[in-house]
Design an enzyme around this catalytic site. Structure first.
Site, PDB file in Angstrom:
ATOM      1  N   HIS A   1      40.484  10.299  22.210  1.00  0.00           N
ATOM      2  CA  HIS A   1      40.453   8.912  22.672  1.00  0.00           C
ATOM      3  C   HIS A   1      41.387   8.038  21.844  1.00  0.00           C
ATOM      4  CE1 HIS A   1      36.589  10.153  24.557  1.00  0.00           C
ATOM      5  NE2 HIS A   1      36.971   9.279  25.462  1.00  0.00           N
TER       6      HIS A   1
ATOM      7  N   ARG B   1      30.568  16.709  27.735  1.00  0.00           N
ATOM      8  CA  ARG B   1      31.496  16.017  26.819  1.00  0.00           C
ATOM      9  C   ARG B   1      30.783  14.829  26.177  1.00  0.00           C
ATOM     10  NH1 ARG B   1      36.904  14.962  25.495  1.00  0.00           N
ATOM     11  NH2 ARG B   1      37.649  12.832  25.779  1.00  0.00           N
TER      12      ARG B   1
ATOM     13  N   TYR C   1      31.459   6.862  25.777  1.00  0.00           N
ATOM     14  CA  TYR C   1      31.034   8.251  25.879  1.00  0.00           C
ATOM     15  C   TYR C   1      29.932   8.578  24.878  1.00  0.00           C
ATOM     16  CZ  TYR C   1      34.766   9.845  28.993  1.00  0.00           C
ATOM     17  OH  TYR C   1      35.583  10.043  30.068  1.00  0.00           O
TER      18      TYR C   1
ATOM     19  N   HIS D   1      30.876  17.060  33.152  1.00  0.00           N
ATOM     20  CA  HIS D   1      31.511  16.116  32.228  1.00  0.00           C
ATOM     21  C   HIS D   1      30.506  15.507  31.263  1.00  0.00           C
ATOM     22  CE1 HIS D   1      35.069  13.825  31.091  1.00  0.00           C
ATOM     23  NE2 HIS D   1      34.312  12.749  31.000  1.00  0.00           N
TER      24      HIS D   1
ATOM     25  N   ARG E   1      37.376  18.476  27.781  1.00  0.00           N
ATOM     26  CA  ARG E   1      37.246  18.311  29.219  1.00  0.00           C
ATOM     27  C   ARG E   1      37.320  19.684  29.895  1.00  0.00           C
ATOM     28  NH1 ARG E   1      41.002  14.487  27.426  1.00  0.00           N
ATOM     29  NH2 ARG E   1      40.343  12.314  27.676  1.00  0.00           N
TER      30      ARG E   1
ATOM     31  N   LYS F   1      44.920  14.796  29.374  1.00  0.00           N
ATOM     32  CA  LYS F   1      44.782  13.726  30.358  1.00  0.00           C
ATOM     33  C   LYS F   1      45.551  12.473  29.966  1.00  0.00           C
ATOM     34  CE  LYS F   1      41.293  10.950  32.754  1.00  0.00           C
ATOM     35  NZ  LYS F   1      39.830  10.683  32.910  1.00  0.00           N
TER      36      LYS F   1
END
Length: 328
Positions: free
Chosen positions: A303, A280, A312, A277, A198, A223
């Site tokens: 994740h 990513r 994603y 983003h 990120r 995050k």
């Protein structure tokens, strides 16, 4: 109360009631304007008001500010949340007394915002407001029997983005990035695509987090709250080798500076609808296309929920078809 005024050849109707924003509409006929005023007033006044003996004069703005000062500083991304809360406090709904808040107020807020921003933005704003009210009910005891936002329909969740770099977009980005006055822009773009990190993780990374022997980067306070160690590709490690160690940070640049530079690069490269983003997304999709397993990609991306990881991931069909050769 409502009033009707003539404006040129048309009639302007306006309804103003305490605890609500003003409502205006233009009509060809005065009779239609008067009817609209009566109907609007009736609809607004029909919303039942809560009665509360606890803090009867407390405005929603006051509750928002208490949450902002006490709770928000403990959250990741508190700066963005603070900005949102300040905007809520300064809007018309911030002036409504908490004891008078009803689902109708939030329905009106929702409908107004949907004319300006996307559904996912409005859903996020209402979700934040709901947390503020829950805090007021549970912690401050503001006197509401229930949270009025529970009873309204929230906008649907957004459709996950599937944007990936196409054709020669990556080369065009790098060409323009290399022309920027700040020499860190191009290395950051390459590093993002190579690692799937990120933006915040890239900018927080320190040289002390880099293990040159193992060719890994340790990310702390991410995050999702967990630390993780990311293996670096050959290209990612080359990027680091070519950087000067001027400060403790690997990429000594502010988030705002990077954001402004990113916009300039996209504009000059004539690339539309590409967010930082999305790099990513690109990286994670490439990991799968290169044959990495789900646990391996999750280790790199951080994740915890495999379903989120797949959101994603947008594989290119032609990349998959190239692997069919093993069946021939």
């Amino acid at each position: 109360m409502g009033c009707v005024r003539r404006r040129g050849t048309k009639w302007n109707a306006q309804v103003r009631i305490a605890g609500w924003r003003s409502f205006t509409k233009t009509f060809e006929k005065k009779s239609d304007a008067l009817d609209w005023c009566r109907e609007t007033e009736t609809a607004i006044r029909s919303a039942p008001l809560h009665t509360s003996k606890s803090s009867p004069n407390l405005k929603f703005k006051d509750l928002i500010e208490k949450y902002r000062d006490k709770v928000t500083p403990t959250h990741k991304g508190y700066q963005t949340e603070t900005y949102r809360l300040n905007r809520f406090a300064n809007s018309w709904i911030g002036q409504v007394k908490v004891a008078h808040l009803t689902p109708r107020h939030y329905e009106q807020y929702r409908n107004d915002r949907l004319e300006i921003v996307k559904q996912c933005t409005v859903r996020g704003e209402l979700t934040l407001m709901k947390r503020v009210l829950d805090y007021g009910i549970r912690i401050l005891g503001v006197g509401l029997t229930d949270n009025p936002i529970k009873f309204i329909e929230l906008p649907s969740t957004y459709t996950p983005r599937t944007r990936r770099l196409e054709n020669d977009e990556f080369e065009r980005l790098l060409t323009i990035a290399l022309e920027q006055k700040n020499s860190l822009i191009a290395p950051i773009i390459i590093f993002a695509v190579e690692t799937g990190m990120r933006r915040s993780e890239i900018l927080k990374m320190r040289w002390s987090d880099i293990d040159e022997t193992k060719k890994t980067a340790k990310l702390t306070n991410t995050k999702n709250g967990d630390d993780r160690t990311v293996p670096l590709t050959r290209n990612a490690f080359e990027v680091l080798k070519n950087l000067e160690k001027k400060t403790e940070f690997v990429f000594p640049i502010t988030a705002n500076c990077l954001q402004l530079a990113w916009r300039r690069v996209k504009k000059n490269a004539d690339i539309q609808d590409l967010r930082f983003h999305d790099l990513r997304h690109e990286a994670i999709s490439r990991f799968f296309e290169h044959g990495l397993t789900v646990p391996e990609v999750a280790l790199i991306s951080g994740h915890k929920d495999i379903r989120q990881l797949f959101r994603y991931t947008h594989l290119m069909p032609q990349k998959i078809s190239e692997k069919y050769i093993i069946f021939q």
